[in-house]
Motif scaffolding. Structure first.
Motif, PDB file in Angstrom:
ATOM      1  N   ILE A   1       0.821  -1.213   0.000  1.00 44.64           N
ATOM      2  CA  ILE A   1       0.000   0.000   0.000  1.00 44.64           C
ATOM      3  C   ILE A   1       0.855   1.264   0.000  1.00 44.64           C
ATOM      4  O   ILE A   1       0.475   2.295  -0.551  1.00 44.64           O
ATOM      5  N   GLY A   2       2.027   1.187   0.613  1.00 43.55           N
ATOM      6  CA  GLY A   2       2.929   2.324   0.609  1.00 43.55           C
ATOM      7  C   GLY A   2       2.859   3.199   1.833  1.00 43.55           C
ATOM      8  O   GLY A   2       3.444   4.289   1.855  1.00 43.55           O
ATOM      9  N   VAL A   3       2.157   2.750   2.870  1.00 48.78           N
ATOM     10  CA  VAL A   3       2.101   3.482   4.144  1.00 48.78           C
ATOM     11  C   VAL A   3       2.200   2.467   5.280  1.00 48.78           C
ATOM     12  O   VAL A   3       1.797   1.300   5.113  1.00 48.78           O
ATOM     13  N   PRO A   4       2.711   2.849   6.446  1.00 51.29           N
ATOM     14  CA  PRO A   4       2.772   1.913   7.574  1.00 51.29           C
ATOM     15  C   PRO A   4       1.372   1.431   7.951  1.00 51.29           C
ATOM     16  O   PRO A   4       0.454   2.240   8.150  1.00 51.29           O
ATOM     17  N   CYS A   5       1.197   0.127   8.034  1.00 47.93           N
ATOM     18  CA  CYS A   5      -0.119  -0.413   8.344  1.00 47.93           C
ATOM     19  C   CYS A   5       0.008  -1.847   8.848  1.00 47.93           C
ATOM     20  O   CYS A   5       1.078  -2.455   8.794  1.00 47.93           O
ATOM     21  N   ARG A   6      -1.104  -2.378   9.317  1.00 49.24           N
ATOM     22  CA  ARG A   6      -1.180  -3.752   9.807  1.00 49.24           C
ATOM     23  C   ARG A   6      -2.460  -4.383   9.285  1.00 49.24           C
ATOM     24  O   ARG A   6      -3.386  -3.675   8.853  1.00 49.24           O
ATOM     25  N   LEU A   7      -2.525  -5.706   9.365  1.00 47.13           N
ATOM     26  CA  LEU A   7      -3.742  -6.415   9.005  1.00 47.13           C
ATOM     27  C   LEU A   7      -4.412  -6.898  10.280  1.00 47.13           C
ATOM     28  O   LEU A   7      -3.783  -7.559  11.117  1.00 47.13           O
ATOM     29  N   ALA A   8      -5.682  -6.543  10.433  1.00 52.67           N
ATOM     30  CA  ALA A   8      -6.471  -6.946  11.600  1.00 52.67           C
ATOM     31  C   ALA A   8      -7.549  -7.927  11.158  1.00 52.67           C
ATOM     32  O   ALA A   8      -8.076  -7.842  10.049  1.00 52.67           O
ATOM     33  N   ARG A   9      -7.895  -8.866  12.049  1.00 56.16           N
ATOM     34  CA  ARG A   9      -8.940  -9.853  11.784  1.00 56.16           C
ATOM     35  C   ARG A   9     -10.014  -9.747  12.864  1.00 56.16           C
ATOM     36  O   ARG A   9      -9.701  -9.647  14.052  1.00 56.16           O
ATOM     37  N   PHE A  10     -11.243  -9.753  12.450  1.00 54.88           N
ATOM     38  CA  PHE A  10     -12.366  -9.607  13.381  1.00 54.88           C
ATOM     39  C   PHE A  10     -12.263 -10.656  14.492  1.00 54.88           C
ATOM     40  O   PHE A  10     -12.085 -11.840  14.227  1.00 54.88           O
TER      41      PHE A  10
END
Length: 283
Positions: A121-130
């Motif tokens: 994506i090109g920005v600091p991020c994480r993947l979250a799961r419900f």
């Protein structure tokens, strides 16, 4: 007779969808192979959801099912395998996420996954799961008091659109010298063929076999229909054409396409492409 002409499940909010021939319908939305619609969501370091509205490259993150994993790929990157087994709700790392006005508990996926999405994506991020213990009720204002919940969708578990509605919009776009658009610009879960343009706006219910869906709110459209889902770039933009005839006073003049729906009956029943649909109108 109206028929179900397309089924799409979006495992990761604002990323590409899975085109399916059949799916299970639940109160939380569509499900296949134990994967729920919008079960995952990309968030920034503060837990706020990221979407194509600000990050159109998310459209290029494409999921596929591969046994016990959900694989994702993006241009120029190796595939990433995300395990489908649910984490232990008592010991797995968690984080607090925010989806518009809702605060939702989620599992925090691992650092490798965070690094992959950050690069994609090109920005600091994480993947979250419900999270298995989380619940996100929908607004009862639109459901006449009927209790319903969703995962990480914008607001409701299932989005329904009519094929003729897109045909109608495309006729107007072509008349204005524009290119027609595919349905994936509007990201519905279920597409109905064989009804008049925007007849879904006036339906009281959709019955698909044992499944009974209740449309509850027109779907206001943000700039996402302006994003080409194949390139992750903006354009062409249909919003000015929609402005001429798709503003809905009941949602403060928002431009609408498709109807948000909740499940009334038929929990865990299967629906399939080509299945007949009984559309009951609200008048």
């Amino acid at each position: 007779m109206p028929v179900l002409s397309a089924i799409t499940l979006y495992p990761i909010k604002s990323c590409a969808g899975l085109s399916l021939q059949e799916a299970t319908v639940t109160t939380l939305g569509l499900m296949t192979e134990q994967i729920y619609d919008r079960e995952w969501m990309v968030v920034d370091n503060d837990g706020l959801c990221l979407t194509q509205r600000e990050h159109p490259r998310m459209a290029l993150i494409k999921p596929t099912l591969n046994g016990a994993t959900l694989e994702v790929q993006a241009p120029g990157m190796l595939r990433l395998a995300i395990p489908l087994d649910l984490p232990d709700p008592h010991t797995a790392p968690t984080l607090t996420t925010q989806v518009w006005d809702d605060t939702v508990l989620a599992y925090d996926c691992d650092a490798l996954t965070a690094e992959w999405f950050t690069k994609a994506i090109g920005v600091p991020c994480r993947l979250a799961r419900f999270h298995a213990n989380a619940e996100r009720p929908v607004s009862a204002k639109w459901t006449n008091g009927v209790q319903a919940s969703t995962m990480f969708s914008d607001g409701y578990p299932i989005l329904v659109a009519g094929a003729a509605s897109l045909d109608d919009l495309n006729q107007k776009l072509v008349a204005a010298g524009r290119q027609p658009l595919p349905m994936n610009r509007f990201r519905p879960n279920l597409v109905i063929d064989g009804i008049a343009a925007f007849e879904e706006d006036y339906a009281d219910s959709y019955r698909i076999g044992e499944v009974l869906l209740k449309p509850v709110k027109p779907c206001p459209r943000c700039p996402m229909p302006s994003i080409d889902q194949d390139t992750g770039a903006f354009g062409p933009d249909p919003m000015d054409i929609m402005q001429s005839y798709r503003a809905k006073p009941e949602v403060d003049g928002a431009l609408c396409f498709g109807m948000n729906a909740i499940l009334i009956a038929g929990q865990d029943q299967r629906v399939r492409v080509g299945q007949e649909i009984e559309v009951s109108l609200a008048f």
